[in-house]
Each structure stands twice: as structure tokens, then as C-alpha cells.
Design a protein around this motif. Structure first.
Motif, short mmCIF file in Angstrom:
data_model
loop_
_atom_site.label_atom_id
_atom_site.label_comp_id
_atom_site.label_asym_id
_atom_site.label_seq_id
_atom_site.Cartn_x
_atom_site.Cartn_y
_atom_site.Cartn_z
N ALA A 35 -5.24 4.03 9.47
CA ALA A 35 -6.40 3.45 8.79
C ALA A 35 -6.08 2.04 8.26
O ALA A 35 -6.90 1.12 8.35
CB ALA A 35 -6.84 4.35 7.64
N LEU A 36 -4.88 1.86 7.72
CA LEU A 36 -4.49 0.55 7.20
C LEU A 36 -4.39 -0.47 8.33
O LEU A 36 -4.81 -1.62 8.18
CB LEU A 36 -3.15 0.65 6.46
N GLU A 49 0.82 3.58 -3.10
CA GLU A 49 0.68 5.03 -3.01
C GLU A 49 2.01 5.77 -3.09
O GLU A 49 2.04 6.97 -3.34
CB GLU A 49 -0.04 5.37 -1.70
N GLU A 66 0.81 -1.21 0.00
CA GLU A 66 0.00 0.00 0.00
C GLU A 66 0.85 1.27 0.00
O GLU A 66 0.64 2.17 -0.82
CB GLU A 66 -0.93 0.00 1.22
N LEU A 67 1.81 1.37 0.93
CA LEU A 67 2.51 2.64 1.13
C LEU A 67 3.75 2.79 0.27
O LEU A 67 4.10 3.92 -0.12
CB LEU A 67 2.88 2.79 2.61
N THR A 88 4.07 6.74 -0.79
CA THR A 88 4.22 7.80 0.21
C THR A 88 5.28 7.45 1.25
O THR A 88 5.59 8.28 2.11
CB THR A 88 2.89 8.05 0.93
N ARG A 139 -2.05 9.35 9.26
CA ARG A 139 -3.47 9.00 9.29
C ARG A 139 -3.74 7.76 8.42
O ARG A 139 -4.53 6.88 8.81
CB ARG A 139 -4.31 10.18 8.81
N ARG A 140 -3.09 7.71 7.27
CA ARG A 140 -3.28 6.55 6.38
C ARG A 140 -2.74 5.28 7.04
O ARG A 140 -3.36 4.21 6.93
CB ARG A 140 -2.56 6.82 5.06
#
Length: 933
Positions: free
Chosen positions: A365-366, A325, A320-321, A327, A361-362
Motif C-alpha cells: 500500500a505504501l 508504526e 512509516e514502518l 512494524t 500488505r502495508r
């Protein structure tokens, strides 16, 4: 519910000891089949004085691992005595005993001990060494003297010395990027008075306050045989072990009854967000929970939960990160189980330029989504297989930091069961998506500690006191001498595995040796390239190209490659030394064929997709920035250029990360061009160590590499004709503010290459620079207490070889340390050459360590590769013993003086210029001040 059927199969497999089946190329064998290899037969007994003994017989090499584990660690330290367990480990490891006035280090080196060390952690203190079978009696004598005959040899001078060493160990760790985070995490996670609230290294103030009587009492309270476990693993049986252990340890009286500190699992009242600053290039985010420890039924579920979230290469956070994304540049999740509690930690390095608040924050959430929904069956299966593969590999050696002796000692010490690993494996096999979800719901929904570290100036550093109060007088302790230490019996000569060769139809040479201890195969496809092949105008090209090999092939994405590795229990890695580039495979042999398929695909069919290139570019730029923030990274970038000049192939950062400007400008054509010039069959050798015979392996290799032909592009070549700067003694100071310690690097390019005969030179250098007993380490570490450890080594390269001194020292002793180093080398190369005792210790140690030096298949593989790199014969290692035995002190002196000359080194110093520059200028040498590059 749990997969109880799989757990039963796993337990049965452990007991059966049946040979593993072999997978066909179509897919991996079940994890239950891999578990058959995880078996450590043992016998256990207890002496009348309470010493628990565990014995494992392994006859593969004439060596025995000796491991003494004490049920005391930093969690058992009272208020005001933090760091005592670790300080006493240093005293036990490095100081004399009552019957060994010279200490244990010299005889351990002389008997050829390998893997010898000591460690301390929250729950235990241990000492360990692997010794030749014929030296076992001497090793047991020494270990028993450490246990029962130490206090009479401990005096104020020795305490003060090791106190200084430990404080420099603390400075060395604290000096690293993010090096102060752990202290703040422990204080936030645990309430005052909790046994796990303080770090094992302790505080400077408590170390300052440690008195001689304090340390004497610490030994009396904690180091009795009834608080210890002794493990003997290797070339010995239980009957012989019982006789020997009774002989050497039976007379030691029981000590105080010690109950290791109890500790609950604390829960924060509410989420804590703490923010710190450090001299780092990017923001790092942490999430930490205190959870159950290693004896808990939930341990396996927590381990799997961590692996799936951020431990696997295909982890949720990676996908994901980092890959999705983009990030973050790196992520990690780990479950660290201790005796009473465990720590579950998530880390994320935020990509420079990203909004750290949004990433935070992400991340939350993950994590919340993962806790709510749990892992999949496939994620669990990949985790279990990867874990089993790692366990099989770790059990190849009998001792060291992670061999069979460690598994047995941990089980007995913490669970009163040397076979506790069987329960751990059975629990691992019983994990299900529902069980992981349930455990995460119980423990990871509790309030979290969220730590954020931003780039900035550090908090003021808490140093040791400038002076301590005069120590209280302590009466010397009387002791009764023992019988003399036994000698060493006849040694078995090294029997290095036979080396066999084959050649594939495309001309690739296969160099093979067999190792049958565990069902593991190691392969290295090695290319004549290395960091030295990097384009002078674009350093970092090779590193990016190598990283992209496992980021995608023409048929697989990075995620698919990672998932395939995990299903197979395999690891494919691309890396480079200065002279060679390697794509390596480690595989459990039952899954060898599909693992070789993956290796061949990675080597032959890289995709170099635009999206992957951009992602890896950002990660490499972040790694360069991280390297520039660490003392070792800064020094390692500077020294090669200072020694060789910017035009020489060796005159670049040996990490291979390259420069920011070059990496920013790399395009796909640069990467594919490098691959075509260097990663090709006519520039390769294939090394393999396996439990399967070469005759079975050659067809497998032929099927995957035999049809590989060279591309149309010309093969790459390296030019070593650039002039090397003449040696000139000077100091290059690289300013790193707020550094409690300076890193000193001394360098000199020698008039020899790695392909020259360096045996005599290395033997001579062991006296002055290499190893714990070297003169420079004994002087600056053991006598003066200014460093945690330093060394001077011949670093063999294929061409012009450098000599490098590495000396991390406390900042206020930087100038004095360089002066001491200069004087030590001057005297060694002139009027204070090798003594008879130094020659005997060096020769004996090098001869006697040979049989235990190739216990693992990884060691054998590295030996094959270095033989090829340096042009050595296949029987090279078997020729060394008689060569060492024939050496004289005069020959060692002559060779050191011929090669090192006057040791006119250039010194690179990484430290706080405001503190160290006046010290360096006082030396009367040229001082150039630079910024990190």
C-alpha cells in the motif's frame, strides 16, 4: 516538466571549475554549487589494435591508477558456461603469465601497489591497481602481459586450483543469512535464455565442467585489446601515457570482434509471490522490478525514486514502518543500473512478533501510494545534494573500487564517452516530482516479484561434484618471450601532511591536517571509551546510547536530523572501536558551518526520548539476532570471551551489540549515565582534516564546543586488571547446521600492546599470515583450493593485543585446514623462518606503498587517530621507510618467536557439527561443542 534551468547551471558549473562558495551558518549552498567540484578532465586516444585509452592527470600524490576494463561479464556467458567470466578473472588475477612465471601478485606487492584487485559483474571484468609513479612501467608491463600473454601459462593444474577457490567464494556467499535469495530472484524475474538470468558466480555444475580449452577460447573471444578500456589516472600526462601504452600494449594483436549481449527489459505476466526459508531470525520481504539500465534517460529518476522511498535516512519507508508504526526493524530501497537493464529492489526486515502478512500488505500500500503521488520537491533536493556529496567524496582517490578511474572507465566502456558522468549529473539535476512520478508510473506499476524469506530450515544445498571426469588432454601452447620486465625507478619519499594543533577554551585538543584535493571536511570527536567501556553487567549499553545520539536531540527529532544531513550533503555517525568512541562528521566544505552545528547538537544535546529508546532497543535486539545467525557474527561473539575471559574489558562481543538480556533491561538512566561518564569534553580529542586551514576552523569549533563543560558525574574509567586465561590449545565448536563452509578463528593474546613498537612483528607476520602472499593463504587457498582467502593478523589494541587467524574453509576440509595452520605456524616459528626473498618483498612493498597510502582525507584522518591512540609521534609515518629498509630476516624471526612463542592458539569453529566434529576430534585436541550465544 524538468528543471532545465537547473540542468543548465549544473552543466555550466561542471565546465567552469570555479571554487565553491561557502555557506553561512544559516543554511546549505545550492546543489549546483556543489557540482562545481565534480570535474575529471581527461584525454582519450585509441591504439591501432583497438585499445581505448583514457588519461586523467592528478598530481596530488606520486601514484598512478592503472585500470583495465574488459567489455565482457556474466551476461555474455552461453548456456552451460555460467561463472566463466568470473573464473577467468581469477585466472588473470592470481595465476602466472607467459613472461611472469611467478604471477603478478608478488611483483605488485614488491612495487608497493595499493587498491589492487579484480572484479566481475554482469557487464564487465576489470583489473586495477594504484602504483608509485616510478613503478608505472612495471605495472603496464604486467597488465599488458595479462592481456596479451596469458594463455601459454594456463594449464590444468592452475585451472583446477582457481576453480576450487571460486567454488569456495560461492560457498562463502551462500553461507550467509539470506544468501540464496538472489539466485531465486534472477530465475523468477528473467525468462530462460535471458543474459541476466544467472548469477555472476555461476553454478557448481558449470564450474565443475569448465575445461582448459573452454577457458582458452574464452580468453581468445573476449580479452583482445579491441574489447578493452585502459585508464591511467594520477601522476602522469597524456603525452607520456601515449608513449608508454604504445610501448607495452601496441604489439598485442586485435582479438575477436565482441558484441556484448543484447538484453531486453522483461515484464512479468503477473505478480509472483515466492516464499523461501532460511536459518534467519526474522522474516524479510522483497519487492523487485526489472527496469531500464544506466544508459537510459530514466536512470536518474529511478535513482531518486529509490532514495526517497527507502534509501535516505529520512525515507518514506523508514518514517512509516520503522519510526512510525514500528512494524519493521530496517528497510532499504535501491536502484542498481546495469548496461542493458536495471533492478529496483525494496527490502523490509519484519520486526519479530509482528504479523508478516499484514506488514507485506502495508508495504504494498505504501509503495502504491508513493507511485501514485510521487516525491516532493524537498525530497528530490535532499536526494540530489546527498548524491553529489557522495560523488565528490568518491572522486578523491584516483583508483580503487570507486575513484576517478572507475568513473572514466565506466563511461567509455558502456557509453563510448569517458565524460558520461556529466550527463548523469545533468540528468540528476533535471529531476522533478512530475518526472519521477511519470517514470514510476511506467515501470513500477508492472507486475512485481514479491519474495518472502521466513525463519526455517534451508533447502538442500547444491554442492560441487565429489569428483569430476578426467580432463580432456590439451596441447601446451607455444609463446614468444618478451623483453624483460622493467625495474622500478627512484621512489619519492612519503610527505605526510603537517600536523597542527590547537586547544579550545574548555581544554579540548584539536589535531589537524590539511587535504585540498576535494572540498570535503572530516571531523572526529573521539572519546576514551569504546566497547571496552561497556558495563560488564550490561553489555550493549554503549551501542544503544550511540545509536540514540542521531535519533533525537533536545531540539530535533530523528527525521529532522536525517533531513538536515541530506540538505547539507553531510553525514553524522556515532560508532565505537574496542578502545575509542567516536562521533564523526563528513561534510562538503561549502556547507561546513551548518554541518558543525548539527554535529555539536548530536554530541552535546541527546534527548533519549522514551519512544526512541524503545524503538532502538527493538532494532538492537534484532541486530543481535541477525549477528547470531551469521558465521562471522557467531564467531565474533565467541572468540573475545574465549581469549580474554568474561571479566576483562576486551572479553565481550567486539561489535558492541551486547547480550539480549542486558539490552532488554536497559533504561533511560543507564543511557544518560553512560553519556555523562564518557561523552564529555574532558575525555575527548577532536581530529579534523579539511581543505580549509586550521586558523579558519578553530573559531568555528570554538563556537560550537568551547562552552561545553563536563557534567557533575565522575568521568568513567576502564579497569584492565582482570586475569587473562592462560593460552591452551583447544577447539570450541559452535554448531551451525546446513553450513556449506566452516569459519575457523584462531586466537592468542600476545604479550604486547598497541602502544608497543610493532613494526618488526608486523613485517614478520606479513610472511606467515597477513596478505595474499602469506604462507597460510598461499597454502590453503592457492595450493589446495580449500578457501576463498584467509589471514592471520596482529590486531593492535590499546592494551593487551590479540593475534587472530580468520579462515573460512569448505566444510569437508575443516580439520585438515586446522592441521595445516598449526604446522605452518610451527615451522615458521622454528626451522622455516623468513627467507631472503620474503624479506625483500616485504620491505620493498611496505616502503613503496607509503606515498600512496594517504591519498584520501579519510586515510589521513585515520592516521591521526591511530597515532593518538597508540602514542605515536606526528611524523610516525615518515619514519617507517628507513626502519623497514634496516630490517633483517633474523630480526623478523626473532621478534615473531619472542611474541608469538609457540602460537598455542585456541580455535573457534563455526560450522555444521554433524560434518566437522569427527574431523576435529581426529586432531587429538579437546573439543567443546556449544550453541551460538
Amino acid at each position: 516538466m524538468r528543471h532545465t534551468a537547473f540542468a543548465a547551471v549544473l552543466a555550466l558549473a561542471l565546465a567552469a571549475g570555479a571554487p565553491p562558495v561557502l555557506a553561512q551558518s544559516g543554511g546549505p549552498v545550492p546543489a549546483s554549487e556543489l557540482a562545481r567540484s565534480v570535474d575529471i578532465p581527461f584525454e582519450a586516444f585509441t591504439l591501432d589494435n583497438g585499445l581505448r585509452v583514457v588519461v586523467h592527470t592528478d598530481r596530488k600524490a606520486p601514484v598512478v591508477a592503472v585500470a583495465a576494463w574488459y567489455n565482457v561479464g556474466s551476461k555474455d556467458e552461453p548456456v552451460g558456461q555460467t561463472g566463466f567470466a568470473h573464473l577467468f578473472e581469477h585466472i588473470g588475477l592470481f595465476n602466472p603469465t607467459e613472461n611472469l612465471p611467478g604471477g603478478l601478485m608478488e611483483p605488485l606487492r614488491a612495487i608497493g601497489a595499493t587498491d589492487w584487485n579484480g572484479t566481475t559483474w554482469f557487464d564487465r571484468t576489470n583489473f586495477f591497481q594504484t602504483v608509485p609513479t616510478s613503478a608505472l612501467d612495471q605495472a603496464l608491463y604486467m597488465e599488458s602481459d595479462r592481456m596479451g600473454h596469458l594463455l601459454g601459462a594456463l594449464n590444468q593444474e592452475r585451472l583446477d586450483n582457481q576453480r576450487g577457490v571460486v567454488q569456495n567464494e560461492k560457498r562463502q556467499g551462500d553461507n550467509q543469512p539470506y544468501g540464496l535469495v538472489y539466485y531465486s530472484q534472477l530465475e523468477a524475474l528473467f525468462p530462460p535464455g535471458h543474459p541476466y538470468r544467472h548469477s555472476t558466480i555461476g553454478s557448481m555444475a558449470d564450474l565443475d565442467a569448465a575445461s582448459l580449452e573452454d577457458l582458452r577460447q574464452w580468453h581468445r573471444d573476449n580479452y583482445g585489446p579491441n574489447n578493452a578500456v585502459l585508464v591511467l589516472a594520477g601522476d602522469i600526462d597524456a603525452a607520456a601515457a601515449r608513449r608508454k601504452v604504445q610501448q607495452y600494449f601496441g604489439h598485442i594483436p586485435r582479438g575477436a570482434t565482441n558484441g556484448p549481449a543484447q538484453a531486453d527489459i522483461p515484464t512479468l505476466a503477473a505478480r509472483i509471490d515466492q516464499q523461501m526459508q532460511d536459518r534467519v531470525p526474522n522474516t524479510r520481504l522483497y519487492r523487485t522490478w526489472i527496469v531500464p539500465g544506466l544508459l537510459a534517460d530514466e536512470a536518474a529518476d529511478l535513482q531518486v525514486a529509490a532514495s526517497v522511498l527507502g534509501g535516505l535516512a529520512s525515507s518514506r519507508l523508514d518514517n512509516e514502518l520503522v519510526r512510525g508504526e514500528e512494524t519493521a526493524t530496517s528497510v532499504g530501497t535501491g536502484y542498481q543500473p546495469f548496461h542493458r537493464i536495471g533492478m529496483f529492489t525494496v527490502t523490509v526486515d519484519v520486526k519479530p512478533g509482528q504479523d508478516a502478512d499484514a506488514v507485506s500488505r502495508r508495504l504494498d500500500a505504501l509503495i502504491a501510494d508513493y507511485i501514485a503521488n510521487g516525491p516532493t520537491e524537498d525530497e528530490i533536493a535532499r536526494t540530489v545534494t546527498s548524491t553529489l556529496s557522495g560523488q565528490i567524496q568518491a572522486l578523491e582517490p584516483v583508483g580503487g573500487f570507486g575513484g576517478k578511474a572507475v568513473v572514466l572507465a565506466e563511461g567509455e566502456l558502456y557509453a563510448d564517452d569517458p565524460g558520461f558522468y556529466r550527463k548523469e549529473l545533468a540528468d540528476l539535476g533535471a529531476v522533478t516530482p512530475a518526472s519521477v512520478k511519470g517514470v514510476m508510473g511506467r515501470w513500477l506499476t508492472r507486475p512485481v516479484l514479491a519474495t518472502r524469506v521466513d525463519p526455517g530450515e534451508r533447502e538442500p544445498y547444491v554442492e560441487a561434484a565429489d569428483s569430476r571426469p578426467a580432463p580432456a588432454p590439451a596441447e601446451p601452447l607455444a609463446f614468444t618471450p618478451r623483453e624483460p620486465m622493467p625495474g622500478v625507478g627512484p621512489m619519492k619519499a612519503l610527505d605526510f601532511p603537517d600536523v597542527e594543533r590547537a586547544r579550545l577554551s574548555n581544554g579540548m585538543e584539536v589535531i589537524y591536517a590539511r587535504s585540498t584535493t576535494v572540498p570535503v571536511t572530516r571531523v572526529a570527536v573521539e572519546f576514551d571509551a569504546g566497547v571496552a567501556a561497556d558495563p560488564a553487567a550490561a553489555p550493549g549499553t554503549q551501542r544503544m546510547m550511540l545509536d540514540l545520539l542521531t535519533e533525537g536531540t533536545t531540539s530535533k527529532t530523528a527525521v529532522q536530523i536525517a533531513e538536515e544531513e541530506e540538505r547539507l550533503g553531510a553525514n553524522v555517525a556515532a560508532f565505537a572501536s574496542i578502545d575509542r568512541t567516536t562521533v564523526g562528521l563528513t561534510a562538503v566544505t561549502p556547507n561546513l558551518e551548518p554541518s558543525l552545528d548539527l554535529l555539536a547538537d548530536v554530541v552535546r544535546n541527546p534527548a533519549f526520548r522514551t519512544a526512541d529508546i524503545e524503538r532502538r532497543r527493538n532494532q538492537q535486539l534484532a541486530a543481535i539476532a541477525q549477528e547470531k545467525s551469521s558465521p562471522n557474527g557467531v564467531g565474533g561473539r565467541a572468540l573475545p570471551i574465549v581469549l580474554y575471559g568474561p571479566d576483562h574489558p576486551y572479553g565481550r562481543a567486539w561489535s558492541g551489540l551486547g547480550s539480549t538480556e542486558a539490552v532488554q533491561g536497559l533504561g533511560r538512566d543507564d543511557l544518560t549515565g553512560f553519556h555523562q561518564r564518557w561523552i564529555r569534553p574532558d575525555n575527548a580529542q577532536l581530529f579534523i582534516v579539511s581543505d580549509r586551514p586550521l586558523a579558519e576552523l578553530t573559531p568555528l569549533l570554538e563556537a560550537r564546543f568551547g562552552s561545553w563543560g563536563p557534567p557533575a558525574a565522575a568521568k568513567g574509567s576502564k579497569a584492565f586488571d582482570a586475569p587473562i586465561p592462560a593460552p591452551r590449545s583447544r577447539i570450541v565448536l559452535i554448531d551451525r547446521p546446513q553450513s556449506p563452509q566452516s569459519l575457523i578463528l584462531g586466537g592468542l593474546v600476545l604479550p604486547v600492546t598497541g602502544q608497543d613498537d610493532l613494526v618488526t612483528l608486523n613485517a614478520a607476520n606479513e610472511v606467515i599470515g597477513a596478505g595474499f602472499l602469506s604462507r597460510i593463504n598461499q597454502d590453503i587457498r592457492e595450493t589446495r583450493g580449500w578457501s576463498y582467502g584467509l589471514s592471520g593478523r596482529v590486531n593492535p589494541l590499546e592494551r593487551q593485543t590479540p593475534y587472530i587467524v580468520t579462515a573460512p574453509v569448505q566444510s569437508d576440509r575443516t580439520g585438515e585446514s586446522i592441521a595445516v595452520l598449526i604446522e605452518q605456524y610451527r615451522s615458521f616459528l622454528s626451522d622455516r623462518g623468513v627467507t631472503a626473498a620474503e624479506r625483500e618483498r616485504t620491505v620493498n612493498g611496505n616502503v613503496r606503498q607509503l606515498p600512496g597510502s594517504f591519498e584520501s582525507s579519510a586515510n589521513v584522518l585515520n592516521a591521526l587517530r591511530t597515532n593518538a591512540l597508540y602514542g605515536r609521534p606526528d611524523n610516525y609515518w615518515e619514519t617507517l621507510a628507513p626502519r623497514y629498509e634496516a630490517l633483517t630476516a633474523g630480526q623478523m624471526d626473532a621478534e615473531a618467536r619472542r611474541v608469538l612463542g609457540e602460537a598455542r592458539m585456541v580455535w573457534v569453529v563455526v560450522g555444521d557439527a554433524s560434518v566437522v566434529r569427527p574431523q576435529l576430534e581426529a586432531l587429538g585436541m579437546e573439543v567443546e561443542v556449544r550453541e551460538a550465544r
